[in-house]
Write an enzyme that holds these catalytic residues in place. Structure first.
Site, PDB file in Angstrom:
ATOM      1  N   GLU A 201      -6.888  14.966 -12.564  1.00 25.63           N
ATOM      2  CA  GLU A 201      -7.028  13.682 -13.279  1.00 25.63           C
ATOM      3  C   GLU A 201      -8.202  13.741 -14.264  1.00 25.63           C
ATOM      4  O   GLU A 201      -8.109  13.226 -15.380  1.00 25.63           O
ATOM      5  CB  GLU A 201      -7.241  12.545 -12.276  1.00 25.63           C
ATOM      6  CG  GLU A 201      -5.985  12.229 -11.476  1.00 25.63           C
ATOM      7  CD  GLU A 201      -6.198  11.234 -10.344  1.00 25.63           C
ATOM      8  OE1 GLU A 201      -5.223  10.590  -9.940  1.00 25.63           O
ATOM      9  OE2 GLU A 201      -7.333  11.103  -9.853  1.00 25.63           O
TER      10      GLU A 201
ATOM     11  N   THR B 230      -1.744   9.558 -11.121  1.00 24.69           N
ATOM     12  CA  THR B 230      -1.271   9.743  -9.745  1.00 24.69           C
ATOM     13  C   THR B 230      -1.576   8.488  -8.926  1.00 24.69           C
ATOM     14  O   THR B 230      -2.594   7.839  -9.155  1.00 24.69           O
ATOM     15  CB  THR B 230      -1.979  10.970  -9.130  1.00 24.69           C
ATOM     16  OG1 THR B 230      -1.573  12.133  -9.855  1.00 24.69           O
ATOM     17  CG2 THR B 230      -1.628  11.159  -7.664  1.00 24.69           C
ATOM     18  N   GLY B 231      -0.697   8.205  -7.969  1.00 25.90           N
ATOM     19  CA  GLY B 231      -0.925   7.050  -7.086  1.00 25.90           C
ATOM     20  C   GLY B 231       0.184   6.028  -7.231  1.00 25.90           C
ATOM     21  O   GLY B 231       1.106   6.183  -8.049  1.00 25.90           O
ATOM     22  N   SER B 232       0.076   4.952  -6.467  1.00 27.94           N
ATOM     23  CA  SER B 232       1.164   3.974  -6.435  1.00 27.94           C
ATOM     24  C   SER B 232       1.269   3.162  -7.727  1.00 27.94           C
ATOM     25  O   SER B 232       2.367   2.717  -8.096  1.00 27.94           O
ATOM     26  CB  SER B 232       0.984   3.038  -5.228  1.00 27.94           C
ATOM     27  OG  SER B 232      -0.291   2.443  -5.252  1.00 27.94           O
ATOM     28  N   THR B 233       0.159   2.947  -8.426  1.00 31.24           N
ATOM     29  CA  THR B 233       0.214   2.203  -9.693  1.00 31.24           C
ATOM     30  C   THR B 233       0.788   3.102 -10.794  1.00 31.24           C
ATOM     31  O   THR B 233       1.653   2.676 -11.566  1.00 31.24           O
ATOM     32  CB  THR B 233      -1.197   1.695 -10.077  1.00 31.24           C
ATOM     33  OG1 THR B 233      -1.849   1.221  -8.899  1.00 31.24           O
ATOM     34  CG2 THR B 233      -1.122   0.574 -11.093  1.00 31.24           C
TER      35      THR B 233
ATOM     36  N   GLY C   7      -4.523   5.353 -12.416  1.00 33.40           N
ATOM     37  CA  GLY C   7      -5.044   4.300 -11.554  1.00 33.40           C
ATOM     38  C   GLY C   7      -6.500   4.530 -11.198  1.00 33.40           C
ATOM     39  O   GLY C   7      -7.161   5.418 -11.743  1.00 33.40           O
TER      40      GLY C   7
ATOM     41  N   GLY D 276      -8.383   8.740  -4.335  1.00 31.08           N
ATOM     42  CA  GLY D 276      -7.765   8.275  -3.092  1.00 31.08           C
ATOM     43  C   GLY D 276      -6.540   9.114  -2.751  1.00 31.08           C
ATOM     44  O   GLY D 276      -6.220   9.337  -1.591  1.00 31.08           O
ATOM     45  N   GLY D 277      -5.867   9.603  -3.793  1.00 34.01           N
ATOM     46  CA  GLY D 277      -4.701  10.464  -3.578  1.00 34.01           C
ATOM     47  C   GLY D 277      -5.058  11.944  -3.645  1.00 34.01           C
ATOM     48  O   GLY D 277      -4.174  12.800  -3.575  1.00 34.01           O
TER      49      GLY D 277
ATOM     50  N   LYS E  68      -9.358  -3.786  -7.383  1.00 35.82           N
ATOM     51  CA  LYS E  68     -10.125  -2.548  -7.623  1.00 35.82           C
ATOM     52  C   LYS E  68     -11.423  -2.816  -8.381  1.00 35.82           C
ATOM     53  O   LYS E  68     -12.273  -1.938  -8.502  1.00 35.82           O
ATOM     54  CB  LYS E  68      -9.275  -1.535  -8.408  1.00 35.82           C
ATOM     55  CG  LYS E  68      -7.933  -1.206  -7.767  1.00 35.82           C
ATOM     56  CD  LYS E  68      -8.114  -0.516  -6.422  1.00 35.82           C
ATOM     57  CE  LYS E  68      -6.799  -0.147  -5.756  1.00 35.82           C
ATOM     58  NZ  LYS E  68      -6.120   0.993  -6.294  1.00 35.82           N
TER      59      LYS E  68
HETATM   60  C1  5RP Z   1      -5.345   9.530  -7.012  1.00 32.93           C
HETATM   61  C2  5RP Z   1      -6.075   8.449  -7.699  1.00 32.93           C
HETATM   62  C3  5RP Z   1      -5.372   7.138  -7.853  1.00 32.93           C
HETATM   63  O1  5RP Z   1      -5.331   6.804  -9.196  1.00 32.93           O
HETATM   64  C4  5RP Z   1      -6.096   6.098  -7.061  1.00 32.93           C
HETATM   65  O2  5RP Z   1      -6.196   6.536  -5.704  1.00 32.93           O
HETATM   66  C5  5RP Z   1      -5.405   4.734  -7.116  1.00 32.93           C
HETATM   67  O3  5RP Z   1      -4.222   4.772  -6.396  1.00 32.93           O
HETATM   68  P1  5RP Z   1      -3.269   3.504  -6.268  1.00 32.93           P
HETATM   69  O4  5RP Z   1      -2.714   3.241  -7.622  1.00 32.93           O
HETATM   70  O5  5RP Z   1      -2.225   3.965  -5.277  1.00 32.93           O
HETATM   71  O6  5RP Z   1      -4.075   2.359  -5.744  1.00 32.93           O
HETATM   72  O7  5RP Z   1      -7.192   8.573  -8.131  1.00 32.93           O
HETATM   73  O8  5RP Z   1      -6.141  10.663  -6.840  1.00 32.93           O
END
Ligand code: 5RP
Length: 229
Positions: free
Chosen positions: A104, A27-30, A83, A97-98, A122
């Site tokens: 996860e 989950t997340g932008s990556t 991510g 973060g998400g 990161k």
């Molecule tokens: C979501 C997560 C994401 O993997 C983490 O927040 C990284 O996000 P991004 O790829 O947007 O930086 O743990 O719960």
């Protein structure tokens, strides 16, 4: 080749995917880049199935034509790609973060191989600059947060700023399991294991965003290439 580090990391992870694999979809932008590129490969004939770690990733995977399935007692995933918000050289992480850290963690645990994809920002030497998310059940949340505060003080974290995460649409953010997320601004976590154990012992705390002791393969990317590769 893209100059976006997140996309670069996602593409490097795609090279690890083989026909017939069962995948964890992060989950997340990556992870979003990974799912979109995986979808392209699926449309070209790659035969994989995935378990998404959030409703957002489920929607994205469906929109990209990736076959999905549910985790069962005996399911073992070949590869989980996800991510991170912070990662140390030894692979300790803050995630969530998400707000998807519970699913996860379950998916990471069910996977033979866990690959973390991120831009190089990161990478940290010590966890904690990123606020540590914890998932809390709504019942008695104020009492639970009070207990969290007392545990933090007992461990030497004085006057920690703790805030319940807000939703963009207003009100509190709700996880895919219907829980709340509290973000703990700790600054620096000297002993992540002790902190994780103390917090997860508190009734009402479902899990923390600390991912510790995972055998994680790190793919960290810059605008120009991959770190160590
Ligand atoms: C979501 C997560 C994401 O993997 C983490 O927040 C990284 O996000 P991004 O790829 O947007 O930086 O743990 O719960």
């Amino acid at each position: 080749m893209t100059s976006n580090p997140k996309e670069r990391a996602a593409l490097a992870a795609l090279d690890l995917v083989e026909d017939g694999m069962k995948l964890g979809l992060g989950t997340g932008s990556t992870a979003k880049f990974f799912i979109e590129h995986l979808g392209q490969r699926v449309r070209q004939g790659l035969d994989v199935e995935g378990v998404p770690t959030s409703k957002a990733s489920e929607e994205l995977a469906r929109a990209n034509g990736i076959p999905l399935f549910e985790l069962a007692e005996t399911t073992v995933l070949d590869l989980d790609i996800d991510g991170s918000d912070e990662i140390t050289p030894d692979g300790s992480m803050i995630k969530g973060g998400g707000g998807a850290m519970l699913r996860e963690k379950i998916v990471a645990r069910a996977s033979k191989r866990f690959v973390m994809i991120a831009d190089v920002s990161k990478r940290v030497q010590t966890l904690g600059a990123f606020p540590l998310p914890i998932e809390v059940i709504p019942f008695g949340q104020a009492a639970t947060i009070g207990e969290v505060r007392r545990e933090l003080e007992r461990l030497g974290y004085e006057g920690t700023d703790i805030s319940l995460r807000s939703a963009e649409a207003g009100g509190f953010f709700e996880t895919d399991s219907g829980n709340l997320v509290a973000d703990l601004k700790l600054g620096r976590i000297e002993d992540p294991k002790a902190l994780d154990e103390a917090l997860t012992m508190i009734p009402g705390v479902v899990t923390t965003g600390l991912f510790l002791g995972c055998d994680v393969h790190q793919i960290l990317a810059t605008e120009d290439g991959l770190l160590n590769g």
